[in-house]
Write a protein that holds these residues in place. Structure first.
Motif, PDB file in Angstrom:
ATOM      1  N   SER A 235      -1.770  -0.839   8.098  1.00 61.17           N
ATOM      2  CA  SER A 235      -3.133  -0.567   8.568  1.00 61.17           C
ATOM      3  C   SER A 235      -4.081  -0.039   7.495  1.00 61.17           C
ATOM      4  O   SER A 235      -5.262   0.159   7.773  1.00 61.17           O
ATOM      5  CB  SER A 235      -3.081   0.415   9.741  1.00 61.17           C
ATOM      6  OG  SER A 235      -2.237   1.484   9.412  1.00 61.17           O
ATOM      7  N   ASN A 236      -3.597   0.175   6.290  1.00 65.76           N
ATOM      8  CA  ASN A 236      -4.455   0.714   5.230  1.00 65.76           C
ATOM      9  C   ASN A 236      -5.344  -0.393   4.646  1.00 65.76           C
ATOM     10  O   ASN A 236      -5.090  -0.938   3.568  1.00 65.76           O
ATOM     11  CB  ASN A 236      -3.598   1.370   4.145  1.00 65.76           C
ATOM     12  CG  ASN A 236      -4.436   2.167   3.160  1.00 65.76           C
ATOM     13  OD1 ASN A 236      -5.657   1.997   3.088  1.00 65.76           O
ATOM     14  ND2 ASN A 236      -3.776   3.018   2.395  1.00 65.76           N
TER      15      ASN A 236
ATOM     16  N   GLU B 146      16.700  -0.102   5.118  1.00 61.40           N
ATOM     17  CA  GLU B 146      16.987  -0.126   6.554  1.00 61.40           C
ATOM     18  C   GLU B 146      17.442  -1.510   7.017  1.00 61.40           C
ATOM     19  O   GLU B 146      18.244  -1.625   7.937  1.00 61.40           O
ATOM     20  CB  GLU B 146      15.761   0.329   7.350  1.00 61.40           C
ATOM     21  CG  GLU B 146      15.392   1.805   7.167  1.00 61.40           C
ATOM     22  CD  GLU B 146      14.384   2.051   6.043  1.00 61.40           C
ATOM     23  OE1 GLU B 146      14.267   1.186   5.134  1.00 61.40           O
ATOM     24  OE2 GLU B 146      13.718   3.103   6.061  1.00 61.40           O
TER      25      GLU B 146
ATOM     26  N   THR C  27       0.805  -1.221   0.000  1.00 69.12           N
ATOM     27  CA  THR C  27       0.000   0.000   0.000  1.00 69.12           C
ATOM     28  C   THR C  27       0.843   1.279   0.000  1.00 69.12           C
ATOM     29  O   THR C  27       0.302   2.383   0.005  1.00 69.12           O
ATOM     30  CB  THR C  27      -0.935   0.023   1.227  1.00 69.12           C
ATOM     31  OG1 THR C  27      -0.133  -0.245   2.394  1.00 69.12           O
ATOM     32  CG2 THR C  27      -2.009  -1.035   1.125  1.00 69.12           C
TER      33      THR C  27
ATOM     34  N   GLY D 134       7.311   7.871   0.053  1.00 67.68           N
ATOM     35  CA  GLY D 134       6.697   7.827   1.374  1.00 67.68           C
ATOM     36  C   GLY D 134       7.303   8.900   2.285  1.00 67.68           C
ATOM     37  O   GLY D 134       8.397   9.410   2.013  1.00 67.68           O
TER      38      GLY D 134
HETATM   39  P1  NDP Z   1       5.595   4.124   2.408  1.00 66.81           P
HETATM   40  O1  NDP Z   1       5.552   4.770   3.732  1.00 66.81           O
HETATM   41  O2  NDP Z   1       4.974   4.798   1.248  1.00 66.81           O
HETATM   42  O3  NDP Z   1       4.969   2.654   2.499  1.00 66.81           O
HETATM   43  C1  NDP Z   1       5.338   1.764   3.510  1.00 66.81           C
HETATM   44  C2  NDP Z   1       4.610   0.450   3.377  1.00 66.81           C
HETATM   45  O4  NDP Z   1       4.957  -0.391   4.474  1.00 66.81           O
HETATM   46  C3  NDP Z   1       3.083   0.576   3.440  1.00 66.81           C
HETATM   47  O5  NDP Z   1       2.511  -0.481   2.716  1.00 66.81           O
HETATM   48  C4  NDP Z   1       2.797   0.405   4.941  1.00 66.81           C
HETATM   49  O6  NDP Z   1       1.476  -0.027   5.216  1.00 66.81           O
HETATM   50  C5  NDP Z   1       3.813  -0.653   5.290  1.00 66.81           C
HETATM   51  N1  NDP Z   1       4.250  -0.582   6.695  1.00 66.81           N
HETATM   52  C6  NDP Z   1       4.475   0.522   7.443  1.00 66.81           C
HETATM   53  N2  NDP Z   1       4.865   0.192   8.686  1.00 66.81           N
HETATM   54  C7  NDP Z   1       4.874  -1.161   8.731  1.00 66.81           C
HETATM   55  C8  NDP Z   1       5.161  -2.104   9.755  1.00 66.81           C
HETATM   56  N3  NDP Z   1       5.529  -1.741  10.984  1.00 66.81           N
HETATM   57  N4  NDP Z   1       5.055  -3.418   9.465  1.00 66.81           N
HETATM   58  C9  NDP Z   1       4.706  -3.817   8.219  1.00 66.81           C
HETATM   59  N5  NDP Z   1       4.407  -2.983   7.218  1.00 66.81           N
HETATM   60  C10 NDP Z   1       4.494  -1.664   7.471  1.00 66.81           C
HETATM   61  O7  NDP Z   1       7.145   3.834   2.111  1.00 66.81           O
HETATM   62  P2  NDP Z   1       7.904   3.817   0.713  1.00 66.81           P
HETATM   63  O8  NDP Z   1       7.187   2.971  -0.269  1.00 66.81           O
HETATM   64  O9  NDP Z   1       8.288   5.189   0.343  1.00 66.81           O
HETATM   65  O10 NDP Z   1       9.273   3.105   1.136  1.00 66.81           O
HETATM   66  C11 NDP Z   1       9.346   1.717   1.392  1.00 66.81           C
HETATM   67  C12 NDP Z   1      10.814   1.341   1.508  1.00 66.81           C
HETATM   68  O11 NDP Z   1      11.438   1.551   0.252  1.00 66.81           O
HETATM   69  C13 NDP Z   1      11.581   2.170   2.536  1.00 66.81           C
HETATM   70  O12 NDP Z   1      12.535   1.372   3.160  1.00 66.81           O
HETATM   71  C14 NDP Z   1      12.270   3.222   1.672  1.00 66.81           C
HETATM   72  O13 NDP Z   1      13.478   3.681   2.234  1.00 66.81           O
HETATM   73  C15 NDP Z   1      12.544   2.429   0.398  1.00 66.81           C
HETATM   74  N6  NDP Z   1      12.659   3.254  -0.797  1.00 66.81           N
HETATM   75  C16 NDP Z   1      11.610   4.016  -1.202  1.00 66.81           C
HETATM   76  C17 NDP Z   1      11.697   4.796  -2.333  1.00 66.81           C
HETATM   77  C18 NDP Z   1      10.512   5.540  -2.832  1.00 66.81           C
HETATM   78  O14 NDP Z   1      10.594   6.137  -3.915  1.00 66.81           O
HETATM   79  N7  NDP Z   1       9.412   5.582  -2.147  1.00 66.81           N
HETATM   80  C19 NDP Z   1      12.941   4.882  -3.109  1.00 66.81           C
HETATM   81  C20 NDP Z   1      13.963   3.991  -2.625  1.00 66.81           C
HETATM   82  C21 NDP Z   1      13.826   3.218  -1.501  1.00 66.81           C
HETATM   83  P3  NDP Z   1       0.277   1.067   5.455  1.00 66.81           P
HETATM   84  O15 NDP Z   1       0.075   1.721   4.120  1.00 66.81           O
HETATM   85  O16 NDP Z   1      -0.866   0.221   5.848  1.00 66.81           O
HETATM   86  O17 NDP Z   1       0.763   1.999   6.514  1.00 66.81           O
END
Ligand code: NDP
Ligand code: MG
Length: 382
Positions: free
Chosen positions: A38-39, A125, A11, A204
């Protein structure tokens, strides 16, 4: 052959972009597992469209809602973070895209590797917290990690057909974020809205703040060390505001290879899904006629302390990067909650690195303890 994919964090920004790719390539890609925190509404909509066998909603309060919606479709629904780990044993997915945010990626990634799944790694991470352990597990279980982070995908692509011994250094590019060129005095009253306005990438919240503080580049330096087996002196960071060159490799004959493209995360996700093949995509193409400047600057380590802290954590090793990561997760959450100012993020990280006990050869339990101890200390320092 159809590739079976699990998306952990479907999500989020990376997760939804990955599903856009799957939507366009239904003859080649199939979804086995989707997870969210949680979404519930978006997860339900995704599951109805992509029909995975399994779905996890981590937040137990949302479980009933998701289960009631998906039961009639014969999609099994689980809750709690442990179920993501357990599903790594059960799922028939062959590729796990780790797109959850922060430390939550660690245990599922370990389970994925132990179950010999290919990992398409967005969740940087995990390698920051426990890169040494993850690298050893990959060797033990003969598992490949394919980087999704755009810089690391660029380096990975530059290294195809090259010997690792021929690398002199890699050059990670950084956009510099929204505050490039600013000094500490200019950053005292930065608001959340200012910091969330990234010039080139739509990501994100956590990674967007990390980009503004240059912590993201610090985490990526550590990520690169473990992905490519490099030392401190072999990883250079250069600020490149246009984000067109995604990173470069300099070889021992002086040759430099770079990978270029528009700043669009779909490209590295697509590459990771199909590697070692390169397959057609309909993504918007870059044109040199529209880009008249590619510029480069030195990063400002005085203003953006987090990058210097990451180099320090990498040099000293042990659990220091795990401390830095946990402190930073608390600091970023507090900043997003309007509890601390922008400059306090790096300050808190530095204080935690000084206060949390150093462990030179950490085990998995040491990492887990370090993470929770750091979170406790960081909260007490807010
Ligand atoms: P987002 O915050 O957009 O999405 C995070 C996702 O992880 C959501 O599906 C969320 O669910 C879920 N999530 C959040 N907390 C938890 C938890 N405690 N346990 C399980 N699932 C969880 O993040 P991004 O997509 O931006 O980033 C994801 C990863 O990719 C990060 O490590 C980031 O550093 C890396 N990254 C991101 C880039 C980008 O362009 N976005 C580029 C390069 C790396 P819910 O929606 O329900 O909260
Ligand atoms: Mg990146």
């Amino acid at each position: 052959m159809i590739k079976k994919i699990a998306i952990l964090g479907s999500t989020g920004s990376i997760g939804t972009q990955a599903l856009e790719i799957v939507r366009e390539q239904t003859d080649k890609l199939e979804i086995e597992l989707l997870t969210a925190h949680s979404n519930a509404d978006l997860l339900i909509a995704q599951a109805i469209e992509f029909k995975p066998n399994h779905v996890v909603i981590v937040d137990e309060n949302q479980y009933r809602k998701v289960k009631d919606a998906l039961d009639p479709l014969d999609i099994k629904v689980f809750t709690g973070s442990k179920s993501i780990e357990d599903l790594m044993e059960i799922t028939s997915a062959d590729t796990i895209l780790t797109a959850m945010v922060g430390y939550s990626g660690l245990k599922p990634t370990i389970k994925a590797i132990e179950n010999k799944k290919r990992v398409a790694l967005a969740n940087k991470e995990t390698l920051v917290v426990a890169g040494e352990l993850i690298s050893a597990l990959c060797i033990e279980h003969k598992v490949e990690i394919i980087p999704v982070d755009s810089e690391h995908s660029a380096i990975f692509q530059c290294l195809v057909g090259e010997s690792p011994d021929a690398i002199d250094k890699i050059i990670l590019t950084a956009s510099g974020g929204p505050f490039r060129g600013k000094k500490r005095a200019d950053l005292t009253h930065i608001t959340k809205a200012d910091a969330l306005r990234h010039p080139n990438w739509n990501m994100g919240a956590k990674v967007t703040i990390d980009s503004a503080t240059l912590m993201n580049k610090g985490l990526e330096v550590i990520e690169a060390k473990w992905l490519f087996g490099l030392n401190l002196k072999q990883i250079e960071v250069v600020v490149h505001p246009q984000s067109i060159i995604h990173s470069m490799v300099e070889f021992n004959d002086g040759s430099i290879k770079a990978q270029l493209g528009l700043p669009d995360m779909k490209l590295p996700i697509h590459y990771a899904f199909f590697f070692p093949e390169r397959t057609h995509s309909n993504f918007r193409r870059m044109s040199f006629k529209e880009i008249n400047t590619l510029s480069f600057e030195e990063p400002d380590l005085e203003t953006f302390r987090n990058l210097a802290l990451a180099y320090e954590a990498m040099e000293k090793g042990g659990n220091l990067a795990c401390i830095l990561n946990a402190a930073n997760e608390i600091a970023v959450a507090a900043f997003l909650d309007d509890k601390i100012g922008f400059l306090k993020i790096a300050e808190l990280n530095e204080n935690c690195m000084a206060k949390v006990p150093f462990v030179s050869k950490p085990t998995l339990n040491d990492y887990i303890e370090t993470d929770s101890e750091t979170r406790r200390i960081a909260k007490s320092l807010l």
